[in-house]
Design a protein around this motif. Structure first.
Motif, PDB file in Angstrom:
ATOM      1  N   GLY A 149       0.839  -1.201   0.000  1.00  0.00           N
ATOM      2  CA  GLY A 149       0.000   0.000   0.000  1.00  0.00           C
ATOM      3  C   GLY A 149       0.863   1.234   0.000  1.00  0.00           C
ATOM      4  O   GLY A 149       2.003   1.205  -0.468  1.00  0.00           O
ATOM      5  N   GLY A 150       0.341   2.304   0.561  1.00  0.00           N
ATOM      6  CA  GLY A 150       1.102   3.545   0.625  1.00  0.00           C
ATOM      7  C   GLY A 150       1.390   4.080  -0.757  1.00  0.00           C
ATOM      8  O   GLY A 150       0.530   4.057  -1.635  1.00  0.00           O
ATOM      9  N   LEU A 151       2.607   4.532  -0.971  1.00  0.00           N
ATOM     10  CA  LEU A 151       2.968   5.146  -2.244  1.00  0.00           C
ATOM     11  C   LEU A 151       3.613   4.140  -3.194  1.00  0.00           C
ATOM     12  O   LEU A 151       3.391   4.163  -4.383  1.00  0.00           O
ATOM     13  N   SER A 152       4.413   3.255  -2.642  1.00  0.00           N
ATOM     14  CA  SER A 152       5.046   2.161  -3.382  1.00  0.00           C
ATOM     15  C   SER A 152       5.562   2.529  -4.775  1.00  0.00           C
ATOM     16  O   SER A 152       4.907   2.321  -5.782  1.00  0.00           O
ATOM     17  N   GLY A 153       6.747   3.032  -4.810  1.00  0.00           N
ATOM     18  CA  GLY A 153       7.406   3.360  -6.069  1.00  0.00           C
ATOM     19  C   GLY A 153       8.763   3.954  -5.766  1.00  0.00           C
ATOM     20  O   GLY A 153       9.296   3.759  -4.679  1.00  0.00           O
ATOM     21  N   ALA A 154       9.312   4.680  -6.718  1.00  0.00           N
ATOM     22  CA  ALA A 154      10.606   5.306  -6.470  1.00  0.00           C
ATOM     23  C   ALA A 154      10.395   6.766  -6.077  1.00  0.00           C
ATOM     24  O   ALA A 154       9.577   7.454  -6.662  1.00  0.00           O
ATOM     25  N   PHE A 155      11.112   7.200  -5.050  1.00  0.00           N
ATOM     26  CA  PHE A 155      11.060   8.603  -4.645  1.00  0.00           C
ATOM     27  C   PHE A 155      12.211   9.343  -5.317  1.00  0.00           C
ATOM     28  O   PHE A 155      13.302   8.813  -5.406  1.00  0.00           O
ATOM     29  N   ILE A 156      11.947  10.571  -5.739  1.00  0.00           N
ATOM     30  CA  ILE A 156      13.053  11.343  -6.322  1.00  0.00           C
ATOM     31  C   ILE A 156      13.208  12.715  -5.659  1.00  0.00           C
ATOM     32  O   ILE A 156      13.166  13.740  -6.324  1.00  0.00           O
ATOM     33  N   PRO A 157      13.374  12.718  -4.349  1.00  0.00           N
ATOM     34  CA  PRO A 157      13.638  14.008  -3.695  1.00  0.00           C
ATOM     35  C   PRO A 157      15.021  14.497  -4.106  1.00  0.00           C
ATOM     36  O   PRO A 157      15.914  13.691  -4.336  1.00  0.00           O
ATOM     37  N   VAL A 158      15.165  15.790  -4.219  1.00  0.00           N
ATOM     38  CA  VAL A 158      16.463  16.303  -4.651  1.00  0.00           C
ATOM     39  C   VAL A 158      17.448  16.347  -3.490  1.00  0.00           C
ATOM     40  O   VAL A 158      18.529  15.758  -3.549  1.00  0.00           O
ATOM     41  N   SER A 159      17.054  16.998  -2.382  1.00  0.00           N
ATOM     42  CA  SER A 159      18.042  17.258  -1.330  1.00  0.00           C
ATOM     43  C   SER A 159      18.491  15.987  -0.630  1.00  0.00           C
ATOM     44  O   SER A 159      19.528  15.968   0.009  1.00  0.00           O
ATOM     45  N   GLU A 160      17.711  14.916  -0.734  1.00  0.00           N
ATOM     46  CA  GLU A 160      18.033  13.715   0.039  1.00  0.00           C
ATOM     47  C   GLU A 160      18.817  12.700  -0.787  1.00  0.00           C
ATOM     48  O   GLU A 160      18.978  11.562  -0.379  1.00  0.00           O
ATOM     49  N   ASP A 161      19.264  13.087  -1.967  1.00  0.00           N
ATOM     50  CA  ASP A 161      19.894  12.133  -2.875  1.00  0.00           C
ATOM     51  C   ASP A 161      21.147  12.768  -3.491  1.00  0.00           C
ATOM     52  O   ASP A 161      21.052  13.709  -4.280  1.00  0.00           O
ATOM     53  N   GLN A 162      22.302  12.228  -3.110  1.00  0.00           N
ATOM     54  CA  GLN A 162      23.583  12.782  -3.591  1.00  0.00           C
ATOM     55  C   GLN A 162      23.616  12.943  -5.115  1.00  0.00           C
ATOM     56  O   GLN A 162      24.070  13.956  -5.642  1.00  0.00           O
ATOM     57  N   GLY A 163      23.120  11.916  -5.803  1.00  0.00           N
ATOM     58  CA  GLY A 163      23.180  11.927  -7.261  1.00  0.00           C
ATOM     59  C   GLY A 163      22.312  13.024  -7.857  1.00  0.00           C
ATOM     60  O   GLY A 163      22.678  13.678  -8.841  1.00  0.00           O
ATOM     61  N   MET A 164      21.138  13.235  -7.260  1.00  0.00           N
ATOM     62  CA  MET A 164      20.229  14.291  -7.727  1.00  0.00           C
ATOM     63  C   MET A 164      20.860  15.663  -7.487  1.00  0.00           C
ATOM     64  O   MET A 164      20.798  16.550  -8.350  1.00  0.00           O
ATOM     65  N   ILE A 165      21.445  15.826  -6.317  1.00  0.00           N
ATOM     66  CA  ILE A 165      22.074  17.111  -5.982  1.00  0.00           C
ATOM     67  C   ILE A 165      23.152  17.423  -7.015  1.00  0.00           C
ATOM     68  O   ILE A 165      23.211  18.529  -7.575  1.00  0.00           O
TER      69      ILE A 165
END
Lengths: 453, 143
Positions: free
Chosen positions: A327-343
């Motif tokens: 249940g819930g959201l179940s997928g990939a999250f893409i937050p910017v600040s919490e992900d070194q690669g995104m930053i």
């Protein structure tokens, strides 16, 4: 021997080397029975109820951690959207209630308590209006409280009046917490199609159709998936999808086991497993790295959205097979600040807000933990929220926006919160105006696909 | 956890009656909290006992092969009163791997304590030892 040698090794590799952990065990508590016409009594009821159910939460989670040697990163609590049981409160009373919630979270020893929320997709109750006024002050005067507003659903359409109010709320929260880089905004999420059993903070709340008390678990494990993809080598995409599915299957099963054990210790029902790939600022715990391992040079390159869509789909399919209670959201999250690669992708100029928006149409959440210039007008923020909500509405999925208009900051600056919230480079926002559209107000009608009966 | 509002009120009333003149809000609160705590401890105990029968762990060890590795580990398991249900060993060149299935249900240590003691051996012998509950393996690899 009941188990093959390489099965045993693969499990040990996951837990010992690849940072497989349970991201959160979240205790959902209903506050529907806590109203009282005397505010002091109501506050006491809320405190007592949360304390009663929550006081052993951290202890039980630790015991399960010890038993299985799998770490549980966060222990949290979600509550009934506060504007429902307490629709009769005014804004000042809501602020007092916020302080009670903050206090009980501290006393229990958890880092976040979420559910200072309202669901206004079709319109406002008086309580909703008062709550929205109270949120910026409540967030600036508390540490552990998280808040969310649901402004639309596929069935109801988008409440643009609410979008405008929320945009103002975000600006005001940024201003009130300007001393700490507008951190208040990191604790507030605006939702489209919010789910009632999401265990992930800041957007968690305990839906009105949920039982009295329930335990939901959010798993994670970008590191495990990353290693699996890397060791698969140069295979075609179907095979790659299989590799991802097999990995997710295993971690979902383990996650459910942990969740059920914690629920059993509490003596309460187990709710759902949220099979999400949630990154952390730690090295190797990044969704961006997975996308790069899949083959794009950097996040933002053409092909990124397709890669993310495939990743997200594999996660869901494996999760569905592994557990009856996904249940819930179940997928990939893409937050910017919490992900070194995104930053890194943002800092190199490879990833823009528009590309992120496109990516959110195929993954589980939305524009998450994105810092934008402090002088961005509220109407532009409303425009961004409306765009994101429209993606969720038309695709019948949850989308969310967690923007931080960092007070006094410009493109090129960064805000650094440390810990799980990480570091957010200020992203460029287009300066052409949304004012004329968003200020019309009213509602965007529900789309054709809302008529499913 | 098992108390309804009614029951809590009853406990509070009993406390007030017993205390008589001495009753103060703080005192009553303390007594009610204590009653709730005690009942929780009672509720939790039988649960952990019923689980014990399923407590099997998988112990994996690898490192540079040298005499006494198995002896050290099994000796500790003997001291801990844990029974060894299965063992398999492989030697690859200078390295060894051992996998054991250990029954902890009659043992005198919890997982964590046993693991701590195993880590002492691991440090002393300069090898790796992992102890994990069997349930994880069953969940991950068996449908």
């Amino acid at each position: 021997m009941n188990y093959e040698f390489d099965e045993i090794l693969s499990t040990i590799k996951m837990t010992e080397i690849e940072h497989f952990d349970i991201r959160t065990v979240t205790l959902g508590i209903s506050l529907l029975d806590c109203y009282d016409r005397n505010l002091d009594v109501a506050k006491q009821k809320v405190y007592d109820k949360i304390y009663k159910y929550g006081k052993n939460h951290v202890k039980y989670a630790k015991e399960v951690e010890d038993r299985y040697g799998i770490s549980i990163a966060n222990k949290r609590i979600s509550i009934t959207p506060i504007s429902i049981p307490f629709a009769g409160l005014n804004r000042y009373e809501f602020i007092e209630m916020a302080k009670v919630l903050d206090k009980v979270a501290e006393d229990i020893g958890i880092d976040y308590l979420a559910g200072f929320s309202a669901l206004v997709q079709k319109g406002f109750t008086n309580g909703d209006r008062e709550l929205i006024e109270a949120i910026p002050i409540a967030l600036s005067q508390t540490k552990r409280l998280c808040s969310s507003i649901n402004i639309g659903t596929t069935k109801a359409g988008i409440n643009m009046d609410a979008v405008n109010k929320v945009a103002d709320l975000v600006k005001k929260t940024a201003e009130l917490t300007k001393e700490q880089d507008s951190i208040g905004c990191a604790k507030f999420v605006v939702f489209m199609n919010a789910v009632e059993d999401n265990p992930f903070v800041a957007g968690a709340f305990h839906g009105v159709s949920e039982p009295e008390v329930v335990l939901n678990v959010g798993i994670s494990g970008p590191g495990v998936v990353l290693d699996a993809i890397k060791s698969a080598g140069n295979v075609d995409l179907q095979t790659l999808s299989d590799v991802i599915k097999k990995t997710i299957f295993k971690i979902t099963r383990a996650g459910e086991l942990i969740g059920r054990e914690v629920a059993e210790k509490h003596g309460i029902p187990f709710g759902i497993v949220d099979v999400s790939l949630a990154p952390t600022p730690a090295e190797g715990d990044s969704i961006a790295d997975i996308l790069k391992a899949m083959g794009v040079e950097d996040v933002g390159a053409p092909g990124t959205t397709a890669a993310l869509a495939m990743l997200n789909d594999a996660v869901k399919k494996a999760g569905m097979m592994a557990s009856n209670s996904v249940g819930g959201l179940s997928g990939a999250f893409i937050p910017v600040s919490e992900d070194q690669g995104m930053i890194a992708a943002v800092q190199k100029g490879n990833l823009s807000l528009e590309k992120l928006e496109a990516m959110t149409s195929v993954c589980s959440v939305g524009l998450d933990m994105i810092a934008i210039p402090g002088d961005t007008p509220a109407s532009t923020i409303a425009g961004i929220i409306a765009d994101e909500a429209a993606i969720g509405m038309v695709n019948d999925k949850t989308t969310a926006v967690r923007l931080i208009p960092a007070w006094g900051k410009k493109v090129g600056d960064v805000v650094d919160y440390g810990g799980l919230l990480g570091l957010a480079p200020i992203m460029e926002v287009r300066t052409i105006s949304s004012q004329g559209f968003v200020s019309r107000g009213g509602k965007i009608p529900a789309p054709k696909r809302s008529l499913t009966n | 956890m098992k108390f309804s509002e009614e029951e809590l009120r009853q406990i509070a009333l009993n406390a007030i009656n017993e205390l008589g003149e001495k009753a103060s809000p703080e005192l009553v609160k303390k007594i009610v909290a204590k009653a709730v705590d005690e009942s929780q401890e009672n509720v939790d105990l039988p649960k952990s006992e019923t689980k014990v029968g399923f407590d099997r762990a998988i112990l994996t060890s690898f490192g540079l092969d040298r005499p006494g590795v198995v002896a050290k580990i099994t000796n500790l398991l003997f001291e801990a009163n844990c029974s060894l249900q299965d063992i398999s060993q492989k030697i690859m060149g200078d390295f060894y791997t051992i996998i054991m299935i250990v029954d902890l249900s009659s043992g005198k240590y919890q997982m964590k304590e046993l693991d701590e003691k195993l880590q002492e051996i691991a440090n002393e012998m300069n090898i790796k030892i992992f102890l994990q509950h069997e349930n994880i393996f069953r969940q991950m690899h068996r449908i």
